[in-house]
Write an enzyme that holds these catalytic residues in place. Structure first.
Site, PDB file in Angstrom:
ATOM      1  N   ASN A  92       0.263   0.135   6.113  1.00  0.00           N
ATOM      2  CA  ASN A  92       0.826  -0.702   5.051  1.00  0.00           C
ATOM      3  C   ASN A  92       1.572  -1.845   5.739  1.00  0.00           C
ATOM      4  O   ASN A  92       2.430  -1.597   6.586  1.00  0.00           O
ATOM      5  CB  ASN A  92       1.802   0.099   4.184  1.00  0.00           C
ATOM      6  CG  ASN A  92       2.545  -0.805   3.199  1.00  0.00           C
ATOM      7  OD1 ASN A  92       2.031  -1.835   2.795  1.00  0.00           O
ATOM      8  ND2 ASN A  92       3.769  -0.422   2.866  1.00  0.00           N
ATOM      9  N   GLY A  93       1.211  -3.072   5.410  1.00  0.00           N
ATOM     10  CA  GLY A  93       1.864  -4.212   6.066  1.00  0.00           C
ATOM     11  C   GLY A  93       0.832  -5.241   6.471  1.00  0.00           C
ATOM     12  O   GLY A  93      -0.314  -5.213   5.997  1.00  0.00           O
TER      13      GLY A  93
ATOM     14  N   LYS B 241       3.598  -2.333  -7.762  1.00  0.00           N
ATOM     15  CA  LYS B 241       4.938  -2.164  -8.326  1.00  0.00           C
ATOM     16  C   LYS B 241       5.970  -2.967  -7.562  1.00  0.00           C
ATOM     17  O   LYS B 241       6.929  -3.491  -8.127  1.00  0.00           O
ATOM     18  CB  LYS B 241       5.314  -0.681  -8.354  1.00  0.00           C
ATOM     19  CG  LYS B 241       6.616  -0.377  -9.049  1.00  0.00           C
ATOM     20  CD  LYS B 241       6.547  -0.706 -10.532  1.00  0.00           C
ATOM     21  CE  LYS B 241       7.889  -0.649 -11.234  1.00  0.00           C
ATOM     22  NZ  LYS B 241       7.895  -1.327 -12.510  1.00  0.00           N
TER      23      LYS B 241
ATOM     24  N   CYS C 231       0.847  -1.198   0.000  1.00  0.00           N
ATOM     25  CA  CYS C 231       0.000   0.000   0.000  1.00  0.00           C
ATOM     26  C   CYS C 231       0.874   1.236   0.000  1.00  0.00           C
ATOM     27  O   CYS C 231       2.080   1.162   0.216  1.00  0.00           O
ATOM     28  CB  CYS C 231      -0.876  -0.004   1.244  1.00  0.00           C
ATOM     29  SG  CYS C 231      -1.815  -1.513   1.444  1.00  0.00           S
TER      30      CYS C 231
ATOM     31  N   GLU D 279      10.616 -14.695 -18.785  1.00  0.00           N
ATOM     32  CA  GLU D 279      10.167 -13.313 -18.557  1.00  0.00           C
ATOM     33  C   GLU D 279       9.024 -12.979 -19.512  1.00  0.00           C
ATOM     34  O   GLU D 279       8.077 -12.277 -19.168  1.00  0.00           O
ATOM     35  CB  GLU D 279      11.339 -12.333 -18.733  1.00  0.00           C
ATOM     36  CG  GLU D 279      11.007 -10.861 -18.709  1.00  0.00           C
ATOM     37  CD  GLU D 279      10.326 -10.336 -17.455  1.00  0.00           C
ATOM     38  OE1 GLU D 279       9.812  -9.197 -17.501  1.00  0.00           O
ATOM     39  OE2 GLU D 279      10.238 -11.081 -16.450  1.00  0.00           O
TER      40      GLU D 279
ATOM     41  N   TRP E  14      -3.334  -2.102  -1.550  1.00  0.00           N
ATOM     42  CA  TRP E  14      -3.180  -3.357  -2.273  1.00  0.00           C
ATOM     43  C   TRP E  14      -3.678  -4.409  -1.293  1.00  0.00           C
ATOM     44  O   TRP E  14      -3.035  -4.685  -0.275  1.00  0.00           O
ATOM     45  CB  TRP E  14      -1.714  -3.610  -2.630  1.00  0.00           C
ATOM     46  CG  TRP E  14      -1.501  -4.805  -3.494  1.00  0.00           C
ATOM     47  CD1 TRP E  14      -1.784  -4.925  -4.824  1.00  0.00           C
ATOM     48  CD2 TRP E  14      -0.954  -6.083  -3.104  1.00  0.00           C
ATOM     49  NE1 TRP E  14      -1.464  -6.174  -5.269  1.00  0.00           N
ATOM     50  CE2 TRP E  14      -0.966  -6.908  -4.248  1.00  0.00           C
ATOM     51  CE3 TRP E  14      -0.486  -6.619  -1.907  1.00  0.00           C
ATOM     52  CZ2 TRP E  14      -0.505  -8.238  -4.224  1.00  0.00           C
ATOM     53  CZ3 TRP E  14      -0.028  -7.930  -1.880  1.00  0.00           C
ATOM     54  CH2 TRP E  14      -0.046  -8.724  -3.040  1.00  0.00           C
TER      55      TRP E  14
ATOM     56  N   ARG F  44       1.847   1.709  -6.129  1.00  0.00           N
ATOM     57  CA  ARG F  44       2.089   0.770  -5.040  1.00  0.00           C
ATOM     58  C   ARG F  44       0.879  -0.108  -4.771  1.00  0.00           C
ATOM     59  O   ARG F  44       0.992  -1.112  -4.072  1.00  0.00           O
ATOM     60  CB  ARG F  44       2.459   1.517  -3.761  1.00  0.00           C
ATOM     61  CG  ARG F  44       3.673   2.420  -3.872  1.00  0.00           C
ATOM     62  CD  ARG F  44       3.865   3.220  -2.597  1.00  0.00           C
ATOM     63  NE  ARG F  44       4.161   2.343  -1.492  1.00  0.00           N
ATOM     64  CZ  ARG F  44       5.405   2.025  -1.124  1.00  0.00           C
ATOM     65  NH1 ARG F  44       6.424   2.511  -1.782  1.00  0.00           N
ATOM     66  NH2 ARG F  44       5.615   1.203  -0.123  1.00  0.00           N
TER      67      ARG F  44
ATOM     68  N   HIS G  70       9.097 -33.917 -22.909  1.00  0.00           N
ATOM     69  CA  HIS G  70       8.933 -34.777 -21.717  1.00  0.00           C
ATOM     70  C   HIS G  70       7.621 -34.449 -20.989  1.00  0.00           C
ATOM     71  O   HIS G  70       7.584 -34.420 -19.759  1.00  0.00           O
ATOM     72  CB  HIS G  70      10.136 -34.595 -20.779  1.00  0.00           C
ATOM     73  CG  HIS G  70      11.445 -34.872 -21.456  1.00  0.00           C
ATOM     74  ND1 HIS G  70      11.788 -36.109 -21.937  1.00  0.00           N
ATOM     75  CD2 HIS G  70      12.462 -34.025 -21.788  1.00  0.00           C
ATOM     76  CE1 HIS G  70      12.983 -36.049 -22.507  1.00  0.00           C
ATOM     77  NE2 HIS G  70      13.420 -34.797 -22.436  1.00  0.00           N
TER      78      HIS G  70
ATOM     79  N   LYS H 298       5.434 -11.586 -18.417  1.00  0.00           N
ATOM     80  CA  LYS H 298       4.882 -10.328 -18.950  1.00  0.00           C
ATOM     81  C   LYS H 298       3.492 -10.561 -19.541  1.00  0.00           C
ATOM     82  O   LYS H 298       2.564  -9.794 -19.311  1.00  0.00           O
ATOM     83  CB  LYS H 298       5.823  -9.752 -20.035  1.00  0.00           C
ATOM     84  CG  LYS H 298       7.008  -8.995 -19.484  1.00  0.00           C
ATOM     85  CD  LYS H 298       6.657  -7.590 -19.090  1.00  0.00           C
ATOM     86  CE  LYS H 298       7.264  -7.073 -17.785  1.00  0.00           C
ATOM     87  NZ  LYS H 298       7.552  -7.942 -16.733  1.00  0.00           N
TER      88      LYS H 298
ATOM     89  N   GLU I  16       1.074 -10.971 -16.704  1.00  0.00           N
ATOM     90  CA  GLU I  16       0.866  -9.709 -15.965  1.00  0.00           C
ATOM     91  C   GLU I  16      -0.009  -8.738 -16.758  1.00  0.00           C
ATOM     92  O   GLU I  16      -0.889  -8.085 -16.199  1.00  0.00           O
ATOM     93  CB  GLU I  16       2.213  -9.015 -15.725  1.00  0.00           C
ATOM     94  CG  GLU I  16       3.111  -9.605 -14.674  1.00  0.00           C
ATOM     95  CD  GLU I  16       4.453  -8.838 -14.614  1.00  0.00           C
ATOM     96  OE1 GLU I  16       4.899  -8.512 -13.491  1.00  0.00           O
ATOM     97  OE2 GLU I  16       5.037  -8.568 -15.677  1.00  0.00           O
TER      98      GLU I  16
HETATM   99  C1  BG6 Z   1       6.105  -7.272  -8.339  1.00  0.00           C
HETATM  100  C2  BG6 Z   1       6.027  -6.406  -9.597  1.00  0.00           C
HETATM  101  O1  BG6 Z   1       5.239  -6.797  -7.381  1.00  0.00           O
HETATM  102  O2  BG6 Z   1       7.419  -7.255  -7.814  1.00  0.00           O
HETATM  103  C3  BG6 Z   1       6.997  -6.975 -10.605  1.00  0.00           C
HETATM  104  O3  BG6 Z   1       4.696  -6.409 -10.106  1.00  0.00           O
HETATM  105  C4  BG6 Z   1       8.402  -7.018 -10.008  1.00  0.00           C
HETATM  106  O4  BG6 Z   1       6.999  -6.172 -11.777  1.00  0.00           O
HETATM  107  C5  BG6 Z   1       8.439  -7.736  -8.663  1.00  0.00           C
HETATM  108  O5  BG6 Z   1       9.246  -7.650 -10.905  1.00  0.00           O
HETATM  109  C6  BG6 Z   1       9.762  -7.509  -7.956  1.00  0.00           C
HETATM  110  O6  BG6 Z   1       9.897  -6.142  -7.656  1.00  0.00           O
HETATM  111  P1  BG6 Z   1      11.326  -5.476  -7.389  1.00  0.00           P
HETATM  112  O7  BG6 Z   1      11.000  -4.043  -7.102  1.00  0.00           O
HETATM  113  O8  BG6 Z   1      11.913  -6.156  -6.197  1.00  0.00           O
HETATM  114  O9  BG6 Z   1      12.173  -5.651  -8.616  1.00  0.00           O
END
Ligand code: BG6
Length: 609
Positions: A103-104, A604, A2, A483, A77, A26, A506, A487, A490
């Site tokens: 937050n937490g 993020k 958050c 990756e 969040w 966030r 396999h 992506k 996500e």
């Molecule tokens: C997730 C993000 O919460 O955390 C991803 O949505 C990110 O994009 C991952 O790769 C790790 O975050 P960071 O800031 O430790 O690189």
């Protein structure tokens, strides 16, 4: 995670809304704020909250809190309780005279709520946070008159277990109560007053000084400064460094596309000053251990989450390739510290934000077992960079889109510079690679210009033919492929898998039927022929091949859609092959109408376990 913002200033609520706007990446499940118009009156605190983005909150508040003296706010969040107005923060006491944002995660919320029930309190939300405001209400109402609200606050904090960054205001009292334990919180000071925030971004343009709180700090912030309990540590204010880059996509429709196109610049920035003037050797400094000390180590662990983890896998491939030091990358939440850490190891945390709790906790575990610790971070002044005190910044600039793109490339580049800096390889071996590395920003720039048509065709194929399977092989392309799958999930919410090409036969090959899209990442390296075989196995089951390669050889005939990347040194293929991967996810997401900068359920970085 958050976002928390609070301040004591003229038009405090307006400043909090602006702060929340800059913290929205966030978490954006809901938003809310509280305001006190006059701290001398003991009237219920005004609050407003709503599900969704901060913009929803701004229209709901509609200037009603203009002129407020003190205000705190929150972007959520969700971890405990659904995404509802009722679970949105702030949470208030029954009489509305105490309000809190958090937050937490309060791990002992259940036992605290039964204690509260015995005291006659009932909870009106599903959150873990709400117990705190009722505990504070009880503490303030029952403590002896000679004690302050800070005393009451500290008594409540001593009962909590878990992680928190907290801000609370009490009607009839000047100030904002703040506490940090396991989640980031910083204090800002400027002409206009005093503020508190989950990170420094919103302080730019609002404050000139910053003081970093440490875990265990509990304060009352007032216009006169930071009030602490006797014998408590009080952080000093230091000048606020850096500038705030507004979250502005410019001519791009989304931040994500802008940040993909930022890569030539961000890559130049991470390389700048880290390649010797004669252009033949890499020099990434900033680590406590010297290159020769690092070479003598038993092993180098890399720990990270999400996109940073796949970048770490590529970095550990570079370390294994260019040194004799054992190296492995680990998903931070699964890090077996006891078995891979000792005083003869180095553990590097890799993170865009430097705030991801799983990675911070894994670093503390590594330290507990005697490992040296360092970090590769993008955010300056982040908890991870201050916790390790050594390592290197990624200089990609702020990354606003929740899904990480440009920072992935900068992580890989910084990791390669690190591997080359500690490498025993001869200068001639390194010289060619370093010279080609310097050309990468321009190569990416030209590559970005002529990809549109093939990306468009590949997007259409995936939209029409369903979930793609991503394949690659070896220490680089198999992680670029992974990756890619991350992506795609996500950004487009399409469940998809990624596999080393050799693993398909396999079992997972059973997933392939007529038209199944296969995204094959195939740089011209030693694995090309093996990948050709894997692709032929897929084609013979009717798969449609989206081939991402710099090869112009016979393998291109196997492609249903060919995405040609620019030729470069085989060890640099992650840089050229990740770009079409990012663009593909972006375009599929946009075509599906997803908010690609703020995909659902993501944040993020996540500051809770
Ligand atoms: C997730 C993000 O919460 O955390 C991803 O949505 C990110 O994009 C991952 O790769 C790790 O975050 P960071 O800031 O430790 O690189």
């Amino acid at each position: 995670m958050c976002g928390i913002y609070g301040c004591i200033a003229d038009d405090a609520a307006g400043k909090v809304l602006e702060g929340l706007r800059k913290l929205e990446y966030r978490g954006y499940d809901s938003a809310g704020l509280a305001a006190i118009f006059s701290s001398s009156e003991s009237t219920p605190i005004e609050t407003e909250k709503t599900t969704g983005y901060v913009s929803n909150l701004v229209s709901k508040v509609n200037g009603r809190f203009d002129g407020a003296e003190i205000s705190i706010g929150h972007t959520r969040w969700a971890t405990h309780g659904g995404v509802t107005d009722n679970n949105a923060h702030p949470h208030s006491s029954v009489d509305g005279k105490i309000t809190i944002v958090h937050n937490g995660i309060i791990e002992n919320a259940t036992s605290l709520s039964s204690r509260l029930a015995n005291l006659g309190y009932s909870l009106s939300s599903e959150t873990d946070t709400e117990v705190i405001v009722h505990l504070l209400d009880h503490e303030i109402k029952t403590q002896s008159d000679d004690l302050s609200i800070l005393d009451a606050f500290c008594n409540v904090i001593s009962k909590l277990r878990g992680s928190w960054a907290l801000a609370a205001i009490v009607s009839g009292h000047e100030g904002i109560l703040v506490s940090r334990s396991g989640a980031p919180l910083v204090i800002g000071r400027g002409e206009g007053g005093i503020s508190v925030s989950s990170d420094i971004q919103p302080f730019y343009g609002a404050c000139s000084e910053v003081a970093y709180m440490s875990d265990g700090d509990n304060f009352l912030l007032t216009t006169k400064g930071i009030v602490a309990k006797k014998d408590s540590h009080v952080p000093a204010f230091e000048a606020l460094e850096g500038v705030y880059d507004e979250e502005d996509p410019g001519n791009f429709p989304h931040m994500m596309l802008k940040e993909i196109h930022d890569q030539p610049t961000s890559l130049s920035n991470v390389l700048s000053g880290r390649i010797s003037s004669d252009g033949i050797s890499a020099e990434l400094h900033g680590f406590d251990l010297s290159p020769s000390e690092i070479r003598k180590l038993e092993r180098i662990n890399l720990i990270a989450c999400g996109t940073a983890y796949y970048a770490s896998e590529i970095i550990s491939s570079y370390i294994r390739k260019f040194t004799n030091v054992r190296s492995e990358a680990f998903i931070a939440s699964e890090f077996p510290a006891k078995s891979v850490c000792s005083p003869n190891t180095l553990t590097i945390g890799v993170s865009q934000s430097g705030e991801t709790k799983d990675t911070l906790d894994a670093l503390l575990e590594a330290k507990k077992y005697g490992s040296n610790i360092s970090s590769l971070c993008n955010v300056i002044g982040s908890t991870m960079s201050r916790m390790t005190g050594n390592g290197a910044y990624l200089h990609a600039g702020p990354e606003f889109a929740v899904a990480s793109t440009k920072v992935f490339s900068n992580m890989v580049a910084a990791g390669l510079l690190f591997a080359l800096t500690i490498s025993e390889a001869t200068n001639s071996e390194k010289k060619k690679l370093v010279q080609d590395l310097r050309k990468i920003p321009n190569i990416i720039s030209s590559q970005l210009m002529d990809m549109d048509e093939s990306i468009e065709q590949a997007t259409k194929l995936i939209l029409e033919n369903g979930p793609p399977i991503f394949i690659g092989r070896g220490g680089f392309s198999s992680y670029v492929a992974k990756e890619g799958a991350l992506k795609m999930m996500e950004i487009s919410y399409i469940p998809c898998i990624s596999l080393p090409g050799g693993k398909l036969k396999h079992g997972p090959i059973a997933l392939i039927s007529e038209g199944s899209p296969i995204v094959a990442v195939v740089p011209s390296d030693s694995k090309l022929n093996l990948m050709e075989t894997s692709i032929r196995e897929c084609k013979s089951r009717g798969a449609k091949i989206i081939l991402i390669t710099d090869s112009e050889g016979p393998i291109t005939e196997l492609a249903d859609i060919l995405i040609q990347t620019s030729p470069t040194h085989p060890d640099l293929s992650p840089f050229t092959h990740i770009v079409p991967i990012q663009l593909l996810a972006y375009h599929v997401g946009v075509a599906k109408g997803v908010n690609v900068d703020r995909p659902r359920n993501l944040a993020k970085s996540v500051t809770v376990v």
